[in-house]
Write a protein that holds these residues in place. Sequence first.
Motif, PDB file in Angstrom:
ATOM      1  N   UNK A 120       0.897  -1.248   0.092  1.00  0.00           N
ATOM      2  CA  UNK A 120       0.033   0.169   0.178  1.00  0.00           C
ATOM      3  C   UNK A 120       0.780   1.289  -0.089  1.00  0.00           C
ATOM      4  N   UNK A 121       0.629   2.103  -0.949  1.00  0.00           N
ATOM      5  CA  UNK A 121       1.369   3.221  -1.051  1.00  0.00           C
ATOM      6  C   UNK A 121       1.361   4.080   0.296  1.00  0.00           C
ATOM      7  N   UNK A 122       2.498   4.811   0.695  1.00  0.00           N
ATOM      8  CA  UNK A 122       2.227   5.478   2.087  1.00  0.00           C
ATOM      9  C   UNK A 122       1.331   6.476   2.195  1.00  0.00           C
ATOM     10  N   UNK A 123       1.186   7.235   1.097  1.00  0.00           N
ATOM     11  CA  UNK A 123       0.060   8.337   1.011  1.00  0.00           C
ATOM     12  C   UNK A 123      -1.171   7.783   1.347  1.00  0.00           C
ATOM     13  N   UNK A 124      -1.517   6.715   0.649  1.00  0.00           N
ATOM     14  CA  UNK A 124      -2.916   5.816   0.835  1.00  0.00           C
ATOM     15  C   UNK A 124      -3.127   5.406   2.151  1.00  0.00           C
TER      16      UNK A 124
ATOM     17  N   UNK B 271      -3.936   8.497   4.352  1.00  0.00           N
ATOM     18  CA  UNK B 271      -5.186   8.812   4.205  1.00  0.00           C
ATOM     19  C   UNK B 271      -6.264   8.183   4.794  1.00  0.00           C
ATOM     20  N   UNK B 272      -6.052   6.769   4.686  1.00  0.00           N
ATOM     21  CA  UNK B 272      -6.852   5.669   5.297  1.00  0.00           C
ATOM     22  C   UNK B 272      -6.817   5.901   6.844  1.00  0.00           C
ATOM     23  N   UNK B 273      -5.745   6.172   7.419  1.00  0.00           N
ATOM     24  CA  UNK B 273      -5.431   6.200   8.678  1.00  0.00           C
ATOM     25  C   UNK B 273      -6.045   7.531   9.310  1.00  0.00           C
ATOM     26  N   UNK B 274      -6.157   8.476   8.577  1.00  0.00           N
ATOM     27  CA  UNK B 274      -6.716   9.722   8.943  1.00  0.00           C
ATOM     28  C   UNK B 274      -8.259   9.808   9.011  1.00  0.00           C
ATOM     29  N   UNK B 275      -8.646   9.193   7.827  1.00  0.00           N
ATOM     30  CA  UNK B 275     -10.056   9.011   7.844  1.00  0.00           C
ATOM     31  C   UNK B 275     -10.643   8.167   8.567  1.00  0.00           C
ATOM     32  N   UNK B 276     -10.278   7.057   9.001  1.00  0.00           N
ATOM     33  CA  UNK B 276     -10.324   6.004  10.265  1.00  0.00           C
ATOM     34  C   UNK B 276     -10.632   6.954  11.470  1.00  0.00           C
TER      35      UNK B 276
END
Length: 165
Positions: free
Chosen positions: A8-12, A15-20
């Motif tokens: 998984x790309x670091x940016x993705x 972003x997923x961590x932020x959204x969660x």
Amino acid sequence: MLKVNAMVPKDTFEQAKFIYNAIKTIRHYFIRNAVKCCESKHRSSKLGGLSIQQFSAVNAIYEKGEATITELAKKLWVSPPSMSVMVDRLVEKGVVIRRQSKSDRRKVAVSLFPDVISEFQDLQEAILKEFVETVEKIGPEAAADWCSVLTRITSVLPDQFENGE
């Protein structure tokens, strides 16, 4: 601490961590504020002091009307013994009634006391009111963006989650 998966790309991942974390924060904020609001309106509030997990259980029972321990455990992703302990605490608080299931007399079902149903409806109204205020603060353009993103997210979830299961 979660680690970045090599696939998984670091940016993705970030972003997923932020959204969660944002979803978790938003959920907790509105539930906590609504419970506090309910407590201040009704000094004898049975919903006062509920944990987020207990609130989720009450919500699941409210939605179904009556549910078995197994159904609740499945919906909330907890073990049946853990759900049973949570229901015991809700019974002690006078929030839920435990009795034989109407559909299967071998099972125990739980439902909300009538006064708790009314109080829970007030609580949901308070949560929605706070959400309306938040949507007004972020403005119509940001709200439309939020709706668009959430529509896209829910469209890629498996069917079982779209139906609230």
